[in-house]
Design a protein around this motif. Sequence first.
Motif, PDB file in Angstrom:
ATOM      1  N   VAL A 108       0.836  -1.201   0.000  1.00 33.52           N
ATOM      2  CA  VAL A 108       0.000   0.000   0.000  1.00 33.52           C
ATOM      3  C   VAL A 108       0.876   1.258   0.000  1.00 33.52           C
ATOM      4  O   VAL A 108       0.570   2.223  -0.699  1.00 33.52           O
ATOM      5  CB  VAL A 108      -0.978  -0.001   1.205  1.00 33.52           C
ATOM      6  N   LEU A 109       1.974   1.243   0.731  1.00 26.64           N
ATOM      7  CA  LEU A 109       2.869   2.393   0.747  1.00 26.64           C
ATOM      8  C   LEU A 109       3.417   2.675  -0.648  1.00 26.64           C
ATOM      9  O   LEU A 109       3.428   3.817  -1.103  1.00 26.64           O
ATOM     10  CB  LEU A 109       4.012   2.191   1.740  1.00 26.64           C
ATOM     11  N   TRP A 110       3.871   1.625  -1.348  1.00 28.06           N
ATOM     12  CA  TRP A 110       4.380   1.830  -2.704  1.00 28.06           C
ATOM     13  C   TRP A 110       3.285   2.304  -3.646  1.00 28.06           C
ATOM     14  O   TRP A 110       3.540   3.097  -4.560  1.00 28.06           O
ATOM     15  CB  TRP A 110       5.072   0.571  -3.215  1.00 28.06           C
ATOM     16  N   LEU A 111       2.053   1.879  -3.424  1.00 29.85           N
ATOM     17  CA  LEU A 111       0.935   2.401  -4.203  1.00 29.85           C
ATOM     18  C   LEU A 111       0.755   3.894  -3.933  1.00 29.85           C
ATOM     19  O   LEU A 111       0.515   4.680  -4.855  1.00 29.85           O
ATOM     20  CB  LEU A 111      -0.350   1.627  -3.877  1.00 29.85           C
ATOM     21  N   MET A 112       0.888   4.301  -2.670  1.00 26.69           N
ATOM     22  CA  MET A 112       0.779   5.721  -2.324  1.00 26.69           C
ATOM     23  C   MET A 112       1.888   6.532  -3.002  1.00 26.69           C
ATOM     24  O   MET A 112       1.658   7.648  -3.475  1.00 26.69           O
ATOM     25  CB  MET A 112       0.849   5.927  -0.801  1.00 26.69           C
ATOM     26  N   VAL A 113       3.102   5.970  -3.048  1.00 31.08           N
ATOM     27  CA  VAL A 113       4.221   6.642  -3.724  1.00 31.08           C
ATOM     28  C   VAL A 113       3.880   6.849  -5.194  1.00 31.08           C
ATOM     29  O   VAL A 113       4.024   7.959  -5.734  1.00 31.08           O
ATOM     30  CB  VAL A 113       5.533   5.839  -3.573  1.00 31.08           C
ATOM     31  N   LEU A 114       3.410   5.786  -5.844  1.00 30.45           N
ATOM     32  CA  LEU A 114       3.079   5.876  -7.275  1.00 30.45           C
ATOM     33  C   LEU A 114       1.942   6.859  -7.538  1.00 30.45           C
ATOM     34  O   LEU A 114       2.000   7.648  -8.489  1.00 30.45           O
ATOM     35  CB  LEU A 114       2.735   4.495  -7.824  1.00 30.45           C
ATOM     36  N   LEU A 115       0.913   6.820  -6.698  1.00 30.58           N
ATOM     37  CA  LEU A 115      -0.206   7.761  -6.865  1.00 30.58           C
ATOM     38  C   LEU A 115       0.259   9.203  -6.665  1.00 30.58           C
ATOM     39  O   LEU A 115      -0.147  10.100  -7.418  1.00 30.58           O
ATOM     40  CB  LEU A 115      -1.330   7.426  -5.883  1.00 30.58           C
ATOM     41  N   ASN A 116       1.102   9.432  -5.669  1.00 33.24           N
ATOM     42  CA  ASN A 116       1.601  10.784  -5.432  1.00 33.24           C
ATOM     43  C   ASN A 116       2.437  11.270  -6.614  1.00 33.24           C
ATOM     44  O   ASN A 116       2.279  12.401  -7.073  1.00 33.24           O
ATOM     45  CB  ASN A 116       2.411  10.856  -4.143  1.00 33.24           C
ATOM     46  N   ILE A 121       3.271  14.572 -11.386  1.00 31.32           N
ATOM     47  CA  ILE A 121       3.543  14.702 -12.825  1.00 31.32           C
ATOM     48  C   ILE A 121       2.382  15.387 -13.530  1.00 31.32           C
ATOM     49  O   ILE A 121       2.589  16.277 -14.366  1.00 31.32           O
ATOM     50  CB  ILE A 121       3.851  13.314 -13.441  1.00 31.32           C
ATOM     51  N   ALA A 122       1.155  15.022 -13.191  1.00 34.29           N
ATOM     52  CA  ALA A 122      -0.017  15.649 -13.802  1.00 34.29           C
ATOM     53  C   ALA A 122      -0.063  17.146 -13.496  1.00 34.29           C
ATOM     54  O   ALA A 122      -0.357  17.960 -14.385  1.00 34.29           O
ATOM     55  CB  ALA A 122      -1.296  14.960 -13.313  1.00 34.29           C
ATOM     56  N   ILE A 123       0.243  17.515 -12.265  1.00 29.96           N
ATOM     57  CA  ILE A 123       0.243  18.937 -11.886  1.00 29.96           C
ATOM     58  C   ILE A 123       1.341  19.689 -12.633  1.00 29.96           C
ATOM     59  O   ILE A 123       1.114  20.785 -13.145  1.00 29.96           O
ATOM     60  CB  ILE A 123       0.402  19.086 -10.359  1.00 29.96           C
ATOM     61  N   VAL A 124       2.522  19.111 -12.699  1.00 30.60           N
ATOM     62  CA  VAL A 124       3.641  19.766 -13.375  1.00 30.60           C
ATOM     63  C   VAL A 124       3.332  19.963 -14.856  1.00 30.60           C
ATOM     64  O   VAL A 124       3.530  21.047 -15.409  1.00 30.60           O
ATOM     65  CB  VAL A 124       4.956  18.958 -13.192  1.00 30.60           C
ATOM     66  N   PHE A 128       2.823  23.755 -14.747  1.00 32.99           N
ATOM     67  CA  PHE A 128       4.205  24.220 -14.768  1.00 32.99           C
ATOM     68  C   PHE A 128       4.971  23.561 -15.901  1.00 32.99           C
ATOM     69  O   PHE A 128       5.903  22.793 -15.677  1.00 32.99           O
ATOM     70  CB  PHE A 128       4.900  23.916 -13.431  1.00 32.99           C
ATOM     71  N   PRO A 129       4.550  23.824 -17.146  1.00 35.43           N
ATOM     72  CA  PRO A 129       5.253  23.164 -18.260  1.00 35.43           C
ATOM     73  C   PRO A 129       6.728  23.521 -18.268  1.00 35.43           C
ATOM     74  O   PRO A 129       7.113  24.660 -18.053  1.00 35.43           O
ATOM     75  CB  PRO A 129       4.525  23.679 -19.512  1.00 35.43           C
ATOM     76  N   ILE A 130       7.539  22.508 -18.496  1.00 37.08           N
ATOM     77  CA  ILE A 130       8.991  22.702 -18.474  1.00 37.08           C
ATOM     78  C   ILE A 130       9.483  22.926 -19.886  1.00 37.08           C
ATOM     79  O   ILE A 130       9.236  22.100 -20.779  1.00 37.08           O
ATOM     80  CB  ILE A 130       9.671  21.462 -17.845  1.00 37.08           C
ATOM     81  N   PRO A 131      10.164  24.058 -20.128  1.00 38.34           N
ATOM     82  CA  PRO A 131      10.675  24.294 -21.488  1.00 38.34           C
ATOM     83  C   PRO A 131      11.761  23.268 -21.838  1.00 38.34           C
ATOM     84  O   PRO A 131      12.552  22.881 -20.993  1.00 38.34           O
ATOM     85  CB  PRO A 131      11.261  25.712 -21.403  1.00 38.34           C
ATOM     86  N   LEU A 132      11.769  22.838 -23.060  1.00 38.83           N
ATOM     87  CA  LEU A 132      12.691  21.799 -23.482  1.00 38.83           C
ATOM     88  C   LEU A 132      13.935  22.368 -24.165  1.00 38.83           C
ATOM     89  O   LEU A 132      14.513  21.747 -25.033  1.00 38.83           O
ATOM     90  CB  LEU A 132      11.983  20.827 -24.431  1.00 38.83           C
ATOM     91  N   ASN A 133      14.374  23.542 -23.803  1.00 38.05           N
ATOM     92  CA  ASN A 133      15.564  24.111 -24.424  1.00 38.05           C
ATOM     93  C   ASN A 133      16.803  23.903 -23.599  1.00 38.05           C
ATOM     94  O   ASN A 133      16.876  23.562 -22.528  1.00 38.05           O
ATOM     95  CB  ASN A 133      15.395  25.597 -24.685  1.00 38.05           C
TER      96      ASN A 133
END
Length: 133
Positions: A108-116, A121-124, A128-133
């Motif tokens: 369950v802890l590893w599931l929490m890590v993956l969900l977090n 990643i979804a929020i970023v 907060f899109p990261i420029p690829l330059n």
Amino acid sequence: MNRRIFSSRPPKRNRLTPSIFITLIFIAIFAAMLYRHDLPLWLGGLYLLMSLLTFISYARDKRAAERGQWRTSEIMLQLQALLCGWPGALLARQWLRHKSSKVSFSLVLWLMVLLNLAGLIAIVVQYFPIPLN
């Protein structure tokens, strides 16, 4: 009797466990993104604060277990991990040797890590899109 919250078993020195490795990689990438201003500082503060609180929760729960006192519920520990405290949870499990042998808790802890991480990643990507330059 002076009881410590750390295990009486000798620590396994010079052993980089997967939990520690993943936590260190996360911290390095996250710190680099904060340094480059790809992420807001408040997000770094949130992970730091929740990790510290989660580590303290594990320490208090271990002490309570040793003394036969009221314990922190596993649901609360898992919720703290999900809410950005998983680096502190992984470090606490390794350093305090608490909740490290219970397979169901670990899964369950590893599931929490993956969900977090999926949420981060979804929020970023969204805000907060990261420029690829």
